[in-house]
Design a protein around this motif. Structure first.
Motif, PDB file in Angstrom:
ATOM      1  N   ILE A 231      32.436  87.757  52.539  1.00 46.74           N
ATOM      2  CA  ILE A 231      33.775  87.931  53.730  1.00 46.74           C
ATOM      3  C   ILE A 231      34.549  86.365  53.837  1.00 46.74           C
ATOM      4  CG2 ILE A 231      33.646  88.385  56.205  1.00 46.74           C
ATOM      5  CD1 ILE A 231      32.240  90.690  55.425  1.00 46.74           C
ATOM      6  N   ALA A 232      33.762  85.522  53.808  1.00 49.40           N
ATOM      7  CA  ALA A 232      34.394  84.267  53.932  1.00 49.40           C
ATOM      8  C   ALA A 232      35.471  84.127  53.013  1.00 49.40           C
ATOM      9  CB  ALA A 232      33.102  83.104  54.003  1.00 49.40           C
ATOM     10  N   ALA A 233      35.198  84.410  51.695  1.00 45.57           N
ATOM     11  CA  ALA A 233      36.314  84.393  50.841  1.00 45.57           C
ATOM     12  C   ALA A 233      37.424  85.226  51.038  1.00 45.57           C
ATOM     13  CB  ALA A 233      35.304  84.854  49.497  1.00 45.57           C
ATOM     14  N   VAL A 234      37.083  86.496  51.529  1.00 47.23           N
ATOM     15  CA  VAL A 234      38.022  87.370  51.778  1.00 47.23           C
ATOM     16  C   VAL A 234      38.945  86.788  53.034  1.00 47.23           C
ATOM     17  CG1 VAL A 234      38.624  89.721  52.816  1.00 47.23           C
ATOM     18  CG2 VAL A 234      36.714  89.397  50.837  1.00 47.23           C
ATOM     19  N   SER A 235      38.336  86.339  54.131  1.00 50.27           N
ATOM     20  CA  SER A 235      38.885  85.717  55.209  1.00 50.27           C
ATOM     21  C   SER A 235      39.773  84.585  54.694  1.00 50.27           C
ATOM     22  CB  SER A 235      38.043  85.164  56.131  1.00 50.27           C
ATOM     23  OG  SER A 235      37.078  85.918  56.162  1.00 50.27           O
ATOM     24  N   VAL A 236      39.319  83.895  53.607  1.00 52.84           N
ATOM     25  CA  VAL A 236      40.230  82.558  53.445  1.00 52.84           C
ATOM     26  C   VAL A 236      41.444  83.409  52.487  1.00 52.84           C
ATOM     27  CG1 VAL A 236      40.446  80.750  51.555  1.00 52.84           C
ATOM     28  CG2 VAL A 236      38.385  81.038  53.129  1.00 52.84           C
ATOM     29  N   ALA A 237      41.220  84.119  51.692  1.00 55.18           N
ATOM     30  CA  ALA A 237      42.256  84.870  50.866  1.00 55.18           C
ATOM     31  C   ALA A 237      43.231  85.470  51.595  1.00 55.18           C
ATOM     32  CB  ALA A 237      41.725  85.942  49.918  1.00 55.18           C
ATOM     33  N   LEU A 238      42.623  86.250  52.634  1.00 54.43           N
ATOM     34  CA  LEU A 238      43.563  86.744  53.878  1.00 54.43           C
ATOM     35  C   LEU A 238      44.600  85.763  54.586  1.00 54.43           C
ATOM     36  CD1 LEU A 238      41.634  89.644  55.609  1.00 54.43           C
ATOM     37  CD2 LEU A 238      44.191  89.701  54.358  1.00 54.43           C
ATOM     38  N   ALA A 239      43.804  84.832  54.917  1.00 54.95           N
ATOM     39  CA  ALA A 239      44.442  83.618  55.675  1.00 54.95           C
ATOM     40  C   ALA A 239      45.497  82.950  54.887  1.00 54.95           C
ATOM     41  CB  ALA A 239      43.479  82.794  56.028  1.00 54.95           C
TER      42      ALA A 239
ATOM     43  N   PRO B 272      27.243  75.933  54.854  1.00 55.13           N
ATOM     44  CA  PRO B 272      28.411  76.141  54.079  1.00 55.13           C
ATOM     45  C   PRO B 272      29.314  76.933  55.101  1.00 55.13           C
ATOM     46  CG  PRO B 272      26.540  76.628  52.481  1.00 55.13           C
ATOM     47  CD  PRO B 272      26.007  76.108  53.810  1.00 55.13           C
ATOM     48  N   LEU B 273      29.110  77.784  55.786  1.00 59.44           N
ATOM     49  CA  LEU B 273      29.979  78.506  56.733  1.00 59.44           C
ATOM     50  C   LEU B 273      30.632  77.568  57.674  1.00 59.44           C
ATOM     51  CD1 LEU B 273      28.405  82.194  57.459  1.00 59.44           C
ATOM     52  CD2 LEU B 273      30.360  81.422  55.508  1.00 59.44           C
ATOM     53  N   ALA B 274      29.730  76.654  58.305  1.00 55.67           N
ATOM     54  CA  ALA B 274      30.399  75.857  59.316  1.00 55.67           C
ATOM     55  C   ALA B 274      31.173  74.840  58.227  1.00 55.67           C
ATOM     56  CB  ALA B 274      29.304  74.945  59.855  1.00 55.67           C
ATOM     57  N   LEU B 275      30.880  74.569  57.411  1.00 54.03           N
ATOM     58  CA  LEU B 275      31.864  73.792  56.704  1.00 54.03           C
ATOM     59  C   LEU B 275      33.217  74.290  56.516  1.00 54.03           C
ATOM     60  CD1 LEU B 275      29.698  72.160  53.862  1.00 54.03           C
ATOM     61  CD2 LEU B 275      30.513  70.959  56.094  1.00 54.03           C
ATOM     62  N   LEU B 276      33.380  75.514  56.305  1.00 49.69           N
ATOM     63  CA  LEU B 276      34.459  76.107  56.133  1.00 49.69           C
ATOM     64  C   LEU B 276      35.208  76.161  57.296  1.00 49.69           C
ATOM     65  CD1 LEU B 276      35.572  78.010  53.798  1.00 49.69           C
ATOM     66  CD2 LEU B 276      34.736  79.919  55.102  1.00 49.69           C
TER      67      LEU B 276
ATOM     68  N   VAL C 239      26.829  88.327  51.419  1.00 48.51           N
ATOM     69  CA  VAL C 239      27.872  88.938  51.937  1.00 48.51           C
ATOM     70  C   VAL C 239      28.590  88.298  52.821  1.00 48.51           C
ATOM     71  CG1 VAL C 239      28.357  90.952  53.250  1.00 48.51           C
ATOM     72  CG2 VAL C 239      26.458  91.271  51.576  1.00 48.51           C
ATOM     73  N   ALA C 240      27.834  87.383  53.589  1.00 45.65           N
ATOM     74  CA  ALA C 240      28.646  86.579  54.709  1.00 45.65           C
ATOM     75  C   ALA C 240      29.691  85.496  53.665  1.00 45.65           C
ATOM     76  CB  ALA C 240      27.638  85.762  55.071  1.00 45.65           C
TER      77      ALA C 240
ATOM     78  N   VAL D 183      35.108  84.561  59.782  1.00 43.42           N
ATOM     79  CA  VAL D 183      33.832  83.919  59.328  1.00 43.42           C
ATOM     80  C   VAL D 183      32.681  84.515  60.084  1.00 43.42           C
ATOM     81  CG1 VAL D 183      32.503  82.095  58.708  1.00 43.42           C
ATOM     82  CG2 VAL D 183      35.149  82.189  58.238  1.00 43.42           C
ATOM     83  N   PRO D 184      31.767  85.335  59.282  1.00 42.88           N
ATOM     84  CA  PRO D 184      30.520  85.899  60.337  1.00 42.88           C
ATOM     85  C   PRO D 184      29.430  84.932  60.371  1.00 42.88           C
ATOM     86  CG  PRO D 184      30.570  86.725  58.080  1.00 42.88           C
ATOM     87  CD  PRO D 184      31.795  85.767  58.185  1.00 42.88           C
ATOM     88  N   GLU D 185      29.688  84.170  61.256  1.00 46.85           N
ATOM     89  CA  GLU D 185      28.723  82.653  61.448  1.00 46.85           C
ATOM     90  C   GLU D 185      27.405  83.173  62.085  1.00 46.85           C
ATOM     91  OE1 GLU D 185      31.822  82.798  62.459  1.00 46.85           O
ATOM     92  OE2 GLU D 185      31.957  82.265  64.632  1.00 46.85           O
ATOM     93  N   GLY D 186      27.783  84.195  62.968  1.00 46.35           N
ATOM     94  CA  GLY D 186      26.380  84.673  63.684  1.00 46.35           C
ATOM     95  C   GLY D 186      25.360  85.235  62.963  1.00 46.35           C
TER      96      GLY D 186
END
Ligand code: ATP
Length: 875
Positions: free
Chosen positions: A211-219, A27-31, A207-208, A249-252
């Motif tokens: 954060i991804a959701a917050v990043s999308v919202a921020l973006a 999922p994070l990669a899909l983002l 949590v990842a 996105v904290p993909e690592g």
């Protein structure tokens, strides 16, 4: 070899393309793919390619980590090779299970995992077939029942590889090994087992996502701000938003956690603790109760016979050889020697280590010292029947030919044998009725031995009437016995245990001894290793059996100092349940077949690699290769350390966010007065260059002092806590942001820039602008170096763990700096990223950055420590 080794081969090779693809579509990669597609659509090809590159790099990285983690777990099998008993050259020997071939005569005993398909020739056993049939109820398999016309799995004289023997003893001929076994056939059909994500991974994944959701919202919030505030074209604003998203996105995070756990599993294996699931490492870290048995775990399991007691009195045994001191001819003593040598399965061979159960070895040594014939072959030739040692009954018996009679020989715990005795053997070898005062004398002697920490066995016998068939029921054999004597043996505590117990004390871990041994022996040993110092409440098996479950729960809750003696394996299950219901995280040791349910029920089932049965090993989550209590404590320590380290790199990775967002916020909020302090591509380069290597290195951090001086982590406590986020985002993050922006403005204003001045291509300020963004870029990296050092400890000063003690981190930072140099000085990257060389003086300016970040955090930790110390000791 005609048949090949007896092992299962995994079907086909590694399905690595599929696994790599899985990494590309998580999922994070899909983002990130979404961001890349958006960038392509709006025509920002370079940034789009950069994002795709990040996805690829991450997938390759995650794939490599998982591969390594899987290997670490697989490698554990090599530490614990499966053994099997077979007859070779006419003698029973233990061999590597891979060496079994069809035609071998295999010996199967209680607790063994059956290593090949076997047709029984003699004896009867109970078999747990659940691995093959899924049925949990043990099935009886016997050589004397022949079936025709039934499916093989139901045939009564066949047992199969992968099942285990839960009772009895049998011999049989191996008829299939390796992939030819029933299990092999199933293995050939089945796929590789997937490992469930650990609770830690699940939490971090959540949590990842947050954060991804917050990043999308921020973006997305950034788009209107940038369009209206900084007057960017909507397309440019979208490019920014997508880049920002990719950076944040904290993909690592997830692959780093998997690897950290795998590294821990590997390290633990070298220290004597084999952990079978990655997730067990984190459970270990929060363990707050250890239920341990005594024999072999707290003690060495090397028993030495010390004394014998008969109706005539006590005889001390000295193992320097020869006859025991001061003995007169004594028929009772002779009988002790005979029962000890006969009711026994251990072997003593001159010049070789004795083999067999340590208790039995000690009993046999006593027999030898008393002058009995201890030859195992003659013993077996005379044996007609055996009732195995049963940990519930706590005794064993054999029926043997003695002259022209059959004699029952029994040995076991005094409380188990004495009630079955009706007579006593006196010095002249006469069988006299066992009176109550006799019983009291025996019990007083048992207590005296036990109070000295000795283990006591009672020996008894009964001659059967001539020409009667031996009784086949246990109750018929083990009754009307004649008490012969007691053997007391010493099993000294392991020297490492007192320190490990002391560590548990400071670490807030409670130790509960649950032993099959005598209450007084248990208390004496517990006292010697420091588990108890006062007068513990001792609950005996009998008392425990009378208690209701809620009463057991109350006991373990209200009695801090409690020992369970003469406990049955079932009692362990109740105790584990009670503790778990009270919210404790329980590690429980066990070695017998009957311990398996309790081992499964505890949070961490701990089996013994040396003395334990295969069944216990399979039911457990952790196997101790050295059977040592201290290894459990070492494993708990490792678990705590790894959990701490995971928190460290979470803070490290999260601390990126603020410096990544700040330049864009400044740009957008300034409404066009300030040029963009960091380009999107620089942001992505920072993300690639600085995230994973140092984070990986942080998983190898040495333990922080005080690790075992704080209470266990509560079960419900999440891996990410509020204060950690504050430290990452608002403390470390803000510091780095301030430094990077200071560098940016300094370089720009030095060149004569004023708010609102043009810096675009072709303007005279353009070169200075490129230098300024490079300064931001390098400032971020320098700041992150400081962050990496700052997060190495949670509360302690860095000096206490050694500033340069983590070589991996030093290497990671060197790698990061080299990469940064390439990004800034290689002409291709200068072109792509918009970087440019900086004057040496500016580079010098960057040198204090890491020290400022690290120093500020050092000060913060100092203040926290001082505050905590004040609270602990008010003036
Ligand atoms: P722990 O549970 O701490 O390992 P343990 O070894 O004493 O202690 P068990 O193996 O269940 O526990 O033994 C219980 C009791 O049974 C022992 O205290 C001893 O009296 C008796 N016992 C142990 N082994 C034998 C044996 N081989 N033959 C006869 N009796 C035995």
């Amino acid at each position: 070899m005609q048949y090949g080794p007896n092992e299962l081969r995994r079907r086909g090779g590694r399905r690595w393309p599929a696994e790599l693809v899985r990494q590309l579509v998580h999922p994070l990669a899909l983002l990130l793919w979404l961001a890349a597609v958006l960038l392509f659509i709006v025509g920002s090809f370079v940034v789009a390619v950069a994002v795709v590159l990040i996805i690829m790099l991450n997938a390759a990285f995650a794939f490599a980590q998982e591969l390594q983690a899987e290997r670490a777990v697989e490698a554990l099998a090599e530490y614990l090779p499966l053994r099997a008993k077979a007859v070779r050259d006419g003698r029973p020997v233990e061999i590597d299970a891979t060496q079994l071939v069809p035609g071998d005569i295999a010996i199967i005993e209680e607790g063994d995992r059956i290593a090949a398909d076997v047709r029984l020739l003699a004896g009867a056993i109970e078999v747990d077939m659940s691995a093959l049939t899924g049925e949990a109820v043990p099935a009886l398999r016997s050589a004397s029942i022949l079936d025709v016309d039934v499916p093989v799995l139901r045939a009564h004289d066949l047992v199969f590889s992968g099942t285990s023997c839960t009772g009895g003893q049998a011999r049989g001929v191996v008829f299939a090994t390796g992939m030819m076994t029933e299990l092999g056939r199933i293995a050939a059909l089945s796929e590789r087992v997937e490992q469930d994500p650990s609770p830690l991974e699940r939490q971090v994944r959540r949590v990842a996502w947050l954060i991804a959701a917050v990043s999308v919202a921020l973006a997305f919030a950034f788009i209107p701000v940038a369009t209206f505030g900084a007057h960017l074209s909507p397309i440019n604003a979208l490019v920014f938003a997508a880049g920002l998203l990719a950076g944040m996105v904290p993909e690592g995070l997830l692959p780093v956690i998997t690897l950290a756990l795998a590294v821990a599993v590997k390290v633990l294996a070298t220290r004597g603790a084999l952990v079978k699931r990655l997730s067990a490492v984190e459970t270990l870290g929060s363990t707050d109760v250890i239920c341990t048995d005594k024999t072999g775990t707290l003690t060495e399991n090397r028993m030495r016979p010390m004394a014998v007691w008969t109706a005539t009195g006590r005889t001390d045994l000295n193992d320097t050889g020869g006859n025991p001191a001061g003995t007169l001819p004594d028929a009772a003593l002779d009988a002790v020697a005979r029962v000890a040598a006969t009711c026994n399965n251990a072997r003593l061979r001159p010049g070789e280590e004795p083999s067999g159960d340590p208790t039995e070895v000690a009993v046999l040594l006593a027999a030898q010292l008393l002058g009995a014939d201890t030859d195992a072959d003659r013993r077996e030739a005379g044996r007609r029947w055996q009732f195995h040692f049963d940990p519930e009954l706590k005794l064993m018996s054999t029926i043997d030919q003695h002259g022209d009679r059959l004699v029952v020989h029994t040995k076991g715990a005094p409380e188990a044998v004495l009630p079955r005795c009706s007579a006593l053997l006196d010095q002249q070898g006469r069988r006299v009725p066992l009176s109550d005062p006799d019983k009291e004398r025996v019990t007083a002697q048992v207590d005296a031995f036990a109070s000295d920490g000795l283990r006591v066995l009672t020996l008894a016998e009964r001659a059967l009437p001539i020409q009667r068939r031996p009784p086949h029921r246990r109750v018929d054999a083990e009754r009307d016995l004649c008490f012969v004597g007691l053997i007391a043996m010493l099993d000294p505590p392991r020297p490492e245990v007192p320190q490990a117990v002391a560590d548990c004390r400071t670490a807030g871990i409670r130790i509960i001894v649950i032993t099959g041994d005598h209450p007084l022996t248990a208390v004496s040993i517990a006292r010697r290793v420091g588990i108890t110092d006062g007068h513990p409440r001792v609950i005996s098996g009998e008392e425990l059996d009378r208690l209701h479950e809620y009463q057991i729960a109350e006991l373990v809750r209200d009695e801090p100092d409690i020992i369970f003696a003469r406990a049955s394996p079932e009692a362990k299950l109740h105790i584990a349940d009670a503790l778990r219901e009270q919210g404790h995280v329980v590690a429980m040791t066990g070695d017998g077949v009957n311990d398996a349910p309790a081992l499964r029920r505890a949070d961490i089932g701990v089996a013994m690699g040396r003395s334990g049965t295969d069944v216990a090993r399979e039911a457990s989550t952790m196997v101790l290769t050295d059977d040592n209590f201290a290894s459990i404590v070492a494993a708990v320590r490792s678990g705590r350390r790894i959990y701490d380290n995971v928190r460290k790199f979470i803070i490290y990775i999260f601390a990126h966010a603020t410096p990544e967002v700040t330049p864009f916020l400044v740009f957008a909020l300034a409404g066009g007065a300030v040029p963009l302090p960091l380009t999107i591509l620089q942001l992505l380069a920072f993300d690639v260059g600085s995230e994973t290597l140092p984070a990986l290195a942080l998983s190898r951090e040495p333990a922080e002092p005080g690790l075992m001086q704080r209470p266990p982590r509560p079960r419900a406590e999440g891996v990410i806590r509020g204060p950690m986020l504050l430290r990452a985002w608002l403390f470390l993050g803000v510091l780095v942001s301030a430094l990077q922006m200071a560098g940016f403005f300094y370089v720009l204003t030095r060149a004569g820039w004023r708010p609102g001045a043009q810096t675009g291509a072709g303007t005279h300020l353009n070169h200075a602008y490129r230098q300024a963004t490079t300064m931001t870029f390098l400032g971020m990296i320098a700041g992150q170096v400081g962050t990496a050092f700052a997060v190495r400890t949670q509360r302690a000063s860095l000096r206490s763990v050694g500033v340069l003690s983590n070589r991996y981190l030093l290497a990671g930072i060197v790698g990061e700096l080299l990469l940064a140099a390439v990004f800034v000085y290689a002409p291709v990257f200068q072109q792509i990223l918009g970087t440019t060389a900086l004057p040496p003086l500016d580079l010098l300016l960057l040198i204090p950055y890491p020290f400022i970040v690290w120093g500020a955090d050092e000060l913060r930790r100092y203040l926290i420590r001082r505050h905590a110390a004040r609270r602990r000791s008010p003036p």
